[in-house]
Design a protein around this motif. Structure first.
Motif, mmCIF file in Angstrom:
data_model
loop_
_atom_site.group_PDB
_atom_site.id
_atom_site.type_symbol
_atom_site.label_atom_id
_atom_site.label_comp_id
_atom_site.label_asym_id
_atom_site.label_seq_id
_atom_site.Cartn_x
_atom_site.Cartn_y
_atom_site.Cartn_z
ATOM 1 N N ILE A 70 -42.647 -12.888 56.803
ATOM 2 C CA ILE A 70 -44.261 -13.555 57.476
ATOM 3 C C ILE A 70 -43.740 -14.832 59.213
ATOM 4 C CG2 ILE A 70 -46.589 -14.510 57.921
ATOM 5 C CD1 ILE A 70 -46.843 -12.994 55.527
ATOM 6 N N ALA A 71 -43.231 -15.713 58.084
ATOM 7 C CA ALA A 71 -42.404 -16.998 58.395
ATOM 8 C C ALA A 71 -41.626 -16.428 59.792
ATOM 9 C CB ALA A 71 -42.102 -17.768 58.438
ATOM 10 N N THR A 72 -40.687 -15.841 59.495
ATOM 11 C CA THR A 72 -39.578 -15.192 60.880
ATOM 12 C C THR A 72 -40.338 -14.426 61.787
ATOM 13 O OG1 THR A 72 -38.040 -14.914 58.872
ATOM 14 C CG2 THR A 72 -37.194 -13.372 60.710
ATOM 15 N N ILE A 73 -41.093 -12.991 61.762
ATOM 16 C CA ILE A 73 -41.615 -12.937 62.811
ATOM 17 C C ILE A 73 -42.578 -13.524 63.441
ATOM 18 C CG2 ILE A 73 -43.246 -10.548 63.525
ATOM 19 C CD1 ILE A 73 -42.191 -9.948 60.688
ATOM 20 N N LYS A 74 -43.165 -14.156 62.615
ATOM 21 C CA LYS A 74 -43.949 -15.622 63.745
ATOM 22 C C LYS A 74 -42.999 -15.935 64.964
ATOM 23 C CE LYS A 74 -47.385 -18.967 63.475
ATOM 24 N NZ LYS A 74 -48.212 -19.641 62.612
ATOM 25 N N ALA A 75 -42.149 -16.670 63.959
ATOM 26 C CA ALA A 75 -41.104 -17.481 65.326
ATOM 27 C C ALA A 75 -40.235 -16.492 66.144
ATOM 28 C CB ALA A 75 -40.256 -17.747 64.140
ATOM 29 N N ALA A 76 -40.500 -15.180 65.798
ATOM 30 C CA ALA A 76 -38.775 -14.397 66.806
ATOM 31 C C ALA A 76 -40.516 -13.914 67.767
ATOM 32 C CB ALA A 76 -38.752 -13.076 65.861
ATOM 33 N N LYS A 77 -40.900 -13.863 67.497
ATOM 34 C CA LYS A 77 -42.686 -13.444 68.035
ATOM 35 C C LYS A 77 -42.832 -14.388 69.560
ATOM 36 C CE LYS A 77 -45.604 -9.970 66.515
ATOM 37 N NZ LYS A 77 -46.855 -9.519 66.388
ATOM 38 N N HIS A 78 -42.456 -15.232 68.783
ATOM 39 C CA HIS A 78 -42.778 -17.033 70.217
ATOM 40 C C HIS A 78 -41.453 -16.718 70.597
ATOM 41 C CE1 HIS A 78 -44.595 -20.698 71.807
ATOM 42 N NE2 HIS A 78 -42.770 -20.938 70.983
ATOM 43 N N ILE A 79 -39.933 -16.705 70.608
ATOM 44 C CA ILE A 79 -38.826 -16.525 71.658
ATOM 45 C C ILE A 79 -39.136 -15.277 71.710
ATOM 46 C CG2 ILE A 79 -36.492 -17.078 71.059
ATOM 47 C CD1 ILE A 79 -37.796 -19.614 70.334
ATOM 48 N N MET A 80 -39.286 -14.483 71.412
ATOM 49 C CA MET A 80 -39.421 -12.643 71.915
ATOM 50 C C MET A 80 -40.548 -12.731 73.133
ATOM 51 S SD MET A 80 -38.613 -9.981 68.473
ATOM 52 C CE MET A 80 -37.258 -10.454 67.924
ATOM 53 N N LYS A 81 -41.170 -13.239 73.278
ATOM 54 C CA LYS A 81 -42.207 -13.130 74.619
ATOM 55 C C LYS A 81 -41.420 -13.622 75.164
ATOM 56 C CE LYS A 81 -44.637 -17.300 73.349
ATOM 57 N NZ LYS A 81 -44.051 -18.273 75.277
ATOM 58 N N ASP A 82 -40.537 -14.610 75.927
ATOM 59 C CA ASP A 82 -40.392 -14.612 77.353
ATOM 60 C C ASP A 82 -38.732 -14.072 77.429
ATOM 61 O OD1 ASP A 82 -41.866 -17.509 77.179
ATOM 62 O OD2 ASP A 82 -40.597 -18.709 76.054
ATOM 63 N N LEU A 83 -38.890 -13.017 76.118
ATOM 64 C CA LEU A 83 -37.097 -12.169 76.922
ATOM 65 C C LEU A 83 -37.434 -10.932 77.046
ATOM 66 C CD1 LEU A 83 -35.571 -12.932 73.112
ATOM 67 C CD2 LEU A 83 -34.679 -13.981 75.517
ATOM 68 N N GLU A 84 -36.691 -10.328 78.777
ATOM 69 C CA GLU A 84 -36.473 -9.415 78.182
ATOM 70 C C GLU A 84 -35.444 -7.994 78.479
ATOM 71 O OE1 GLU A 84 -36.522 -9.717 83.096
ATOM 72 O OE2 GLU A 84 -35.950 -11.388 82.371
ATOM 73 N N LEU A 85 -35.120 -8.347 77.417
ATOM 74 C CA LEU A 85 -33.446 -7.767 76.758
ATOM 75 C C LEU A 85 -33.985 -8.147 75.121
ATOM 76 C CD1 LEU A 85 -32.155 -5.081 76.840
ATOM 77 C CD2 LEU A 85 -30.522 -6.332 77.606
ATOM 78 N N VAL A 86 -33.350 -7.158 74.241
ATOM 79 C CA VAL A 86 -33.006 -7.515 72.802
ATOM 80 C C VAL A 86 -31.420 -6.658 72.541
ATOM 81 C CG1 VAL A 86 -33.552 -8.256 70.267
ATOM 82 C CG2 VAL A 86 -35.142 -9.175 72.151
ATOM 83 N N ILE A 87 -30.484 -7.455 72.468
ATOM 84 C CA ILE A 87 -29.112 -6.588 71.831
ATOM 85 C C ILE A 87 -29.262 -7.147 70.247
ATOM 86 C CG2 ILE A 87 -27.047 -6.634 72.174
ATOM 87 C CD1 ILE A 87 -27.111 -7.534 75.173
#
Length: 117
Positions: A70-87
């Motif tokens: 839960i903590a990992t997904i929450k933190a990742a979503k916060h970062i990923m919202k500003d990304l256009e591509l994930v590798i």
């Protein structure tokens, strides 16, 4: 273009670090500067120092596997919202040797997919 790279980085493993270096080099070739890259790393300070990129925690460990997820997904979503591509950068992400970490790592890829990255 803002790019995130998920991998088993920051453990001083030459293979994983070579994968990251190759990805960063290819991104530069196509015109994406390091300032536009964020790396999900086991040790963000090490990754930032070694590659001069922004790095964030790959996994947030909080007690149980469920709490960590839960903590990992929450933190990742916060970062990923500003990304256009994930590798997905390979490494130990899909290794079955680590009962807890591999599923947590893989959840980041699933989170990116659900966010249409």
């Amino acid at each position: 273009m803002r790019v995130g790279i998920i991998g088993n980085y920051g453990h001083n493993n030459n293979g994983d670090e070579a994968i990251l270096l190759g990805i960063l080099s290819q991104l530069e070739v196509i015109g994406i500067p390091k300032e536009e890259v964020v790396v999900f790393s086991n040790h963000p300070a090490i990754t930032t120092k070694q590659y001069n990129v922004k790095a964030v925690p790959l996994v947030i460990k909080k007690g149980t596997a469920a709490s960590s997820a839960i903590a990992t997904i929450k933190a990742a979503k916060h970062i990923m919202k500003d990304l256009e591509l994930v590798i997905i950068g390979g490494g130990g992400l899909l290794m079955d040797m680590y009962r807890r970490d591999a599923p947590l790592y893989s959840m980041l890829g699933t989170t990116a997919k659900k966010m249409r990255l």
